[in-house]
Design a protein around this motif. Structure first.
Motif, PDB file in Angstrom:
ATOM      1  N   GLU A 172       0.821  -1.218   0.000  1.00 42.89           N
ATOM      2  CA  GLU A 172       0.000   0.000   0.000  1.00 42.89           C
ATOM      3  C   GLU A 172       0.853   1.266   0.000  1.00 42.89           C
ATOM      4  N   ALA A 173       1.864   1.327   0.833  1.00 45.79           N
ATOM      5  CA  ALA A 173       2.723   2.517   0.893  1.00 45.79           C
ATOM      6  C   ALA A 173       3.443   2.729  -0.437  1.00 45.79           C
ATOM      7  N   GLU A 174       3.827   1.653  -1.097  1.00 50.92           N
ATOM      8  CA  GLU A 174       4.505   1.761  -2.390  1.00 50.92           C
ATOM      9  C   GLU A 174       3.542   2.258  -3.467  1.00 50.92           C
ATOM     10  N   LYS A 175       2.288   1.825  -3.403  1.00 52.00           N
ATOM     11  CA  LYS A 175       1.283   2.298  -4.361  1.00 52.00           C
ATOM     12  C   LYS A 175       1.119   3.811  -4.246  1.00 52.00           C
ATOM     13  N   SER A 176       0.992   4.285  -3.021  1.00 50.07           N
ATOM     14  CA  SER A 176       0.846   5.735  -2.803  1.00 50.07           C
ATOM     15  C   SER A 176       2.082   6.479  -3.271  1.00 50.07           C
ATOM     16  N   MET A 177       3.247   5.920  -2.978  1.00 50.21           N
ATOM     17  CA  MET A 177       4.497   6.559  -3.385  1.00 50.21           C
ATOM     18  C   MET A 177       4.619   6.607  -4.906  1.00 50.21           C
ATOM     19  N   LEU A 178       4.297   5.507  -5.566  1.00 52.26           N
ATOM     20  CA  LEU A 178       4.368   5.476  -7.027  1.00 52.26           C
ATOM     21  C   LEU A 178       3.429   6.508  -7.638  1.00 52.26           C
ATOM     22  N   MET A 179       2.198   6.558  -7.152  1.00 54.02           N
ATOM     23  CA  MET A 179       1.241   7.533  -7.677  1.00 54.02           C
ATOM     24  C   MET A 179       1.736   8.955  -7.462  1.00 54.02           C
ATOM     25  N   ASP A 180       2.260   9.235  -6.284  1.00 53.27           N
ATOM     26  CA  ASP A 180       2.792  10.566  -5.989  1.00 53.27           C
ATOM     27  C   ASP A 180       3.949  10.901  -6.927  1.00 53.27           C
ATOM     28  N   LEU A 181       4.868   9.976  -7.099  1.00 47.25           N
ATOM     29  CA  LEU A 181       6.022  10.223  -7.965  1.00 47.25           C
ATOM     30  C   LEU A 181       5.608  10.429  -9.421  1.00 47.25           C
ATOM     31  N   MET A 182       4.677   9.611  -9.897  1.00 45.81           N
ATOM     32  CA  MET A 182       4.224   9.784 -11.284  1.00 45.81           C
ATOM     33  C   MET A 182       3.537  11.133 -11.478  1.00 45.81           C
ATOM     34  N   GLN A 183       2.693  11.532 -10.518  1.00 47.13           N
ATOM     35  CA  GLN A 183       2.031  12.833 -10.619  1.00 47.13           C
ATOM     36  C   GLN A 183       3.052  13.962 -10.625  1.00 47.13           C
ATOM     37  N   ARG A 184       4.048  13.872  -9.773  1.00 47.48           N
ATOM     38  CA  ARG A 184       5.083  14.914  -9.738  1.00 47.48           C
ATOM     39  C   ARG A 184       5.846  14.979 -11.049  1.00 47.48           C
ATOM     40  N   LEU A 185       6.179  13.835 -11.621  1.00 52.34           N
ATOM     41  CA  LEU A 185       6.895  13.825 -12.902  1.00 52.34           C
ATOM     42  C   LEU A 185       6.045  14.420 -14.017  1.00 52.34           C
ATOM     43  N   VAL A 186       4.763  14.079 -14.055  1.00 54.56           N
ATOM     44  CA  VAL A 186       3.870  14.632 -15.086  1.00 54.56           C
ATOM     45  C   VAL A 186       3.769  16.145 -14.921  1.00 54.56           C
ATOM     46  N   GLU A 187       3.552  16.603 -13.702  1.00 52.56           N
ATOM     47  CA  GLU A 187       3.419  18.041 -13.470  1.00 52.56           C
ATOM     48  C   GLU A 187       4.707  18.787 -13.799  1.00 52.56           C
ATOM     49  N   ALA A 188       5.851  18.239 -13.396  1.00 51.96           N
ATOM     50  CA  ALA A 188       7.127  18.928 -13.604  1.00 51.96           C
ATOM     51  C   ALA A 188       7.552  18.938 -15.077  1.00 51.96           C
ATOM     52  N   ASN A 189       7.069  17.973 -15.842  1.00 56.93           N
ATOM     53  CA  ASN A 189       7.508  17.852 -17.233  1.00 56.93           C
ATOM     54  C   ASN A 189       6.383  18.072 -18.248  1.00 56.93           C
ATOM     55  N   ASN A 190       5.265  18.585 -17.797  1.00 54.42           N
ATOM     56  CA  ASN A 190       4.096  18.777 -18.649  1.00 54.42           C
ATOM     57  C   ASN A 190       4.415  19.573 -19.917  1.00 54.42           C
ATOM     58  N   GLN A 191       5.283  20.562 -19.814  1.00 58.76           N
ATOM     59  CA  GLN A 191       5.565  21.433 -20.952  1.00 58.76           C
ATOM     60  C   GLN A 191       6.269  20.719 -22.100  1.00 58.76           C
ATOM     61  N   TYR A 192       6.799  19.520 -21.877  1.00 56.29           N
ATOM     62  CA  TYR A 192       7.504  18.802 -22.937  1.00 56.29           C
ATOM     63  C   TYR A 192       6.586  17.933 -23.785  1.00 56.29           C
ATOM     64  N   SER A 193       5.352  17.817 -23.385  1.00 55.24           N
ATOM     65  CA  SER A 193       4.403  16.979 -24.113  1.00 55.24           C
ATOM     66  C   SER A 193       3.922  17.692 -25.364  1.00 55.24           C
ATOM     67  N   ARG A 194       3.553  16.899 -26.370  1.00 54.38           N
ATOM     68  CA  ARG A 194       2.942  17.468 -27.579  1.00 54.38           C
ATOM     69  C   ARG A 194       1.658  18.193 -27.240  1.00 54.38           C
ATOM     70  N   THR A 195       0.939  17.659 -26.255  1.00 55.40           N
ATOM     71  CA  THR A 195      -0.305  18.270 -25.809  1.00 55.40           C
ATOM     72  C   THR A 195      -0.195  18.537 -24.318  1.00 55.40           C
ATOM     73  N   ILE A 196      -0.170  19.797 -23.960  1.00 56.91           N
ATOM     74  CA  ILE A 196       0.009  20.185 -22.571  1.00 56.91           C
ATOM     75  C   ILE A 196      -1.319  20.054 -21.845  1.00 56.91           C
ATOM     76  N   LEU A 197      -1.284  19.366 -20.694  1.00 54.24           N
ATOM     77  CA  LEU A 197      -2.494  19.230 -19.897  1.00 54.24           C
ATOM     78  C   LEU A 197      -2.883  20.578 -19.328  1.00 54.24           C
ATOM     79  N   ARG A 198      -4.157  20.844 -19.339  1.00 52.68           N
ATOM     80  CA  ARG A 198      -4.705  22.092 -18.815  1.00 52.68           C
ATOM     81  C   ARG A 198      -4.698  22.044 -17.295  1.00 52.68           C
ATOM     82  N   GLY A 199      -4.471  23.150 -16.675  1.00 52.05           N
ATOM     83  CA  GLY A 199      -4.626  23.267 -15.234  1.00 52.05           C
ATOM     84  C   GLY A 199      -3.492  22.690 -14.399  1.00 52.05           C
TER      85      GLY A 199
END
Length: 162
Positions: free
Chosen positions: A134-161
């Motif tokens: 369970e702790a690893e699931k939460s950690m993985l989700m947190d890390l993936m969200q942080r990576l998406v947010e920090a690198n959003n500008q490199y995507s072909r389509t930038i997520l809104r918000g």
């Protein structure tokens, strides 16, 4: 971090398993396979279900804003919306303030399908994360969200918000 192996050393695997991009792509392939297994009775792809989920949460968005919510370019969004509209799951209506844009909403059948398939989607997500504590699931989700947010500008389509 070394990958676990049960047989003879595989030099390609040893190299590839050190690359986050390779692992992310491989996890995506695995998740799509699990998703499609859970959705086998309905012909719905992860992209289609994600788009319908966004429409359910934010009804009346125009197609451009909808694409930005789910990270799809305008052409792909229009194509997916058209296919879902042809199946009677979405409807598009002209925007009275701007006739060049169309607002997207779920039909009654689309709402029923999103609700009916929610448990299938949840099972696919749970199956993917099942090997983790369970702790690893939460950690993985947190890390993936942080990576998406920090690198959003490199995507072909930038997520809104973000």
């Amino acid at each position: 971090m070394k990958p676990s192996t049960s047989g003879p050393a595989d030099p390609a695997k040893a190299l590839l398993f050190q690359r986050p991009g390779f692992l992310i792509r491989r996890l995506h392939q695995i998740h799509v396979a699990m998703f499609l297994e859970e959705f086998k009775t309905e012909s719905v792809t992860p992209v289609q279900y994600g788009l319908m989920t966004a429409v359910a949460a934010l009804p009346g968005l125009d197609q451009t804003a909808l694409g930005q919510e789910v990270g799809l370019d305008r052409t792909t969004t229009a194509d997916v919306v058209k296919r879902l509209e042809d199946r009677g799951l979405l409807e598009r209506k002209p925007n009275p303030q701007d006739r060049r844009t169309r607002h997207v909403s779920l039909t009654d059948e689309g709402q029923r399908l999103v609700a009916a398939l929610h448990a299938n989607m949840t099972r696919a997500q749970e199956r993917l994360l099942e090997p983790l504590r369970e702790a690893e699931k939460s950690m993985l989700m947190d890390l993936m969200q942080r990576l998406v947010e920090a690198n959003n500008q490199y995507s072909r389509t930038i997520l809104r918000g973000i």
